[in-house]
Structures are given as structure tokens and as C-alpha cells.
Design a protein around this motif. Sequence first.
Motif, mmCIF file in Angstrom:
data_model
loop_
_atom_site.group_PDB
_atom_site.id
_atom_site.type_symbol
_atom_site.label_atom_id
_atom_site.label_comp_id
_atom_site.label_asym_id
_atom_site.label_seq_id
_atom_site.Cartn_x
_atom_site.Cartn_y
_atom_site.Cartn_z
ATOM 1 N N GLU A 1 78.922 15.755 75.642
ATOM 2 C CA GLU A 1 79.595 16.423 76.763
ATOM 3 C C GLU A 1 78.796 17.636 77.244
ATOM 4 O OE1 GLU A 1 83.909 18.544 77.806
ATOM 5 O OE2 GLU A 1 83.665 17.315 75.993
ATOM 6 N N ALA A 2 78.318 18.430 76.291
ATOM 7 C CA ALA A 2 77.510 19.592 76.676
ATOM 8 C C ALA A 2 76.197 19.150 77.312
ATOM 9 C CB ALA A 2 77.235 20.465 75.448
ATOM 10 N N TYR A 3 75.623 18.085 76.792
ATOM 11 C CA TYR A 3 74.367 17.569 77.327
ATOM 12 C C TYR A 3 74.547 17.109 78.774
ATOM 13 C CZ TYR A 3 69.659 15.698 76.602
ATOM 14 O OH TYR A 3 68.313 15.471 76.657
ATOM 15 N N GLU A 4 75.649 16.427 79.024
ATOM 16 C CA GLU A 4 75.927 15.973 80.384
ATOM 17 C C GLU A 4 76.150 17.153 81.316
ATOM 18 O OE1 GLU A 4 79.232 13.355 80.141
ATOM 19 O OE2 GLU A 4 78.119 11.737 79.162
ATOM 20 N N PHE A 5 76.808 18.192 80.807
ATOM 21 C CA PHE A 5 77.076 19.365 81.640
ATOM 22 C C PHE A 5 75.780 20.063 82.048
ATOM 23 C CE2 PHE A 5 77.961 23.901 82.219
ATOM 24 C CZ PHE A 5 78.967 23.837 83.177
ATOM 25 N N VAL A 6 74.838 20.152 81.109
ATOM 26 C CA VAL A 6 73.594 20.871 81.366
ATOM 27 C C VAL A 6 72.600 20.025 82.158
ATOM 28 C CG1 VAL A 6 71.572 21.949 80.283
ATOM 29 C CG2 VAL A 6 73.863 22.326 79.336
ATOM 30 N N PHE A 7 72.429 18.763 81.770
ATOM 31 C CA PHE A 7 71.367 17.951 82.353
ATOM 32 C C PHE A 7 71.871 16.867 83.310
ATOM 33 C CE2 PHE A 7 69.606 19.384 78.253
ATOM 34 C CZ PHE A 7 68.489 20.059 78.728
ATOM 35 N N GLY A 8 73.174 16.669 83.366
ATOM 36 C CA GLY A 8 73.699 15.606 84.212
ATOM 37 C C GLY A 8 74.012 16.073 85.619
#
Length: 238
Positions: free
Chosen positions: A108-115
Motif C-alpha cells: 500500500e505504501a509502495y503504491e502511494f509513493v510510486f503508483g
Amino acid sequence: MEKAAAPQSFRFYDLVMAAFVTILLLSNLIGAAKPAAVTLPFVGDWSFGAGVLFFPVSYIVGDVLTEVYGYARTRRVIWTGFAALLFMAFMAWVVVALPPADGWPGQEAYEFVFGNSWRIVLASIVAFWAGEFANSFVMAKMKVWTAGKHLWTRTIGSTVVGQGLDSLIFYPLAFWGLAGWPVELIWQVVLSQWAIKTAWEALLTPVTYLVVNRLKRAEGVDVFDTDTDFSPFAKAGS
């Protein structure tokens, strides 16, 4: 010192290109989507894009490229940066879309930052392309008009045009109508970006002078774009 034709190879051109692309990618990857705020005396809270602290350095490097190596070689660097942005966007999309391993808590954090959405990616690429070519065009034309004198007028003047166009394209195209980005905030950030980027350019003018003068001496070149084809799509060497 050469005034028209530049040699075919340079000692530092590739290094300057690498610096340009590195700054471009990192400023877009890390800072583009975050609105920050500071409290100013007599003004109150003032919002600005966090990437503004470092992204203007790419324009300064672009000024150095155009001033020393000319518009035609800078055009190659801009297209290289454009391709790098496209690949970064594609890689981010693929990596975010891959299913995470069982038990990994960071998706979820990865998607928020890089998505980033397609709008942000498109806005970033279009704004970069238009702003950088405008910046280099103005820089090259003003150098001819001023006969190579008063470097500060063209570094600042080209930034006013290029960074203004960049900010004017990116923030409305990326965030217009999105939650958390009211119209007032968008235009405040646009104006902030424009003002801060131009101020950065003016503040770093002594550094630009130092780098430009040393590169010209080291490379033995000082290109004037008197017969250059200024189309972004012209073939190399034009």
C-alpha cells in the motif's frame, strides 16, 4: 576560442548529460507530487511543490549545456531525459502492478509513493518537454542577440519562460479536479513554483558563471546558434 563550429567530441559533455538526467529523474520521482507549506510573515501558510527545491537545478544544467555546447547538442540531452522519464514511468507501473509476496506489508505504501496516476506521469513528461525546449530556445536566441555578453540576462530570462511554462502545464494537468487540490491551491503552487525556480536561478548565477567559464576553457568551445534548426524534431547535427 572557437565561435561557430564545435568539435565532435568533448571531455565533459557526457558527464553534464548524466548530471542533467539524474537530477531530472530524482526530482520527478521524489518531490513532484508532494505539496509542502511554510508560514510566511504577513502572508500565513504558503504552499509549494516539494520538488521545487531541486528540480530547478536541471534547468541550470540545461542553461550550461546550451551556453557551452549549443542548442543542437542540448536537444539531444532533452530527448535523452524524455526517454528516461518514459522508462521510469513504465518501470514504476510494472513494479507496482506486480503482485507482492505473501506477508509483505509495504504494498500500500509502495503504491502511494510510486503508483502515480497516468495524469501525473503525462503532466510531468509534457511539462518537462515543453519547458526544457523553451528554456534552451530562449537561451540560444538571447546569446546571439547579446553577442555572448550578459550571461545572467539569458539564464534568468530563459528560466522565466521555461520554468513558467513547465509549472503552468504540470500542476493544472496533473491535479485539476482531484481531492486535496482545490483550484486556489493549484494556482498558488504554480505561482510559487515559478517564483522559487526563478529565484533559484538568480541566486545560483555566480555558480553558473563559474561552471560555464571553466567548461568553455576546458572544451575550447563557445557555440553560437546562428544557423541552427530549432525544431525539437530536427536530426542530430542540425
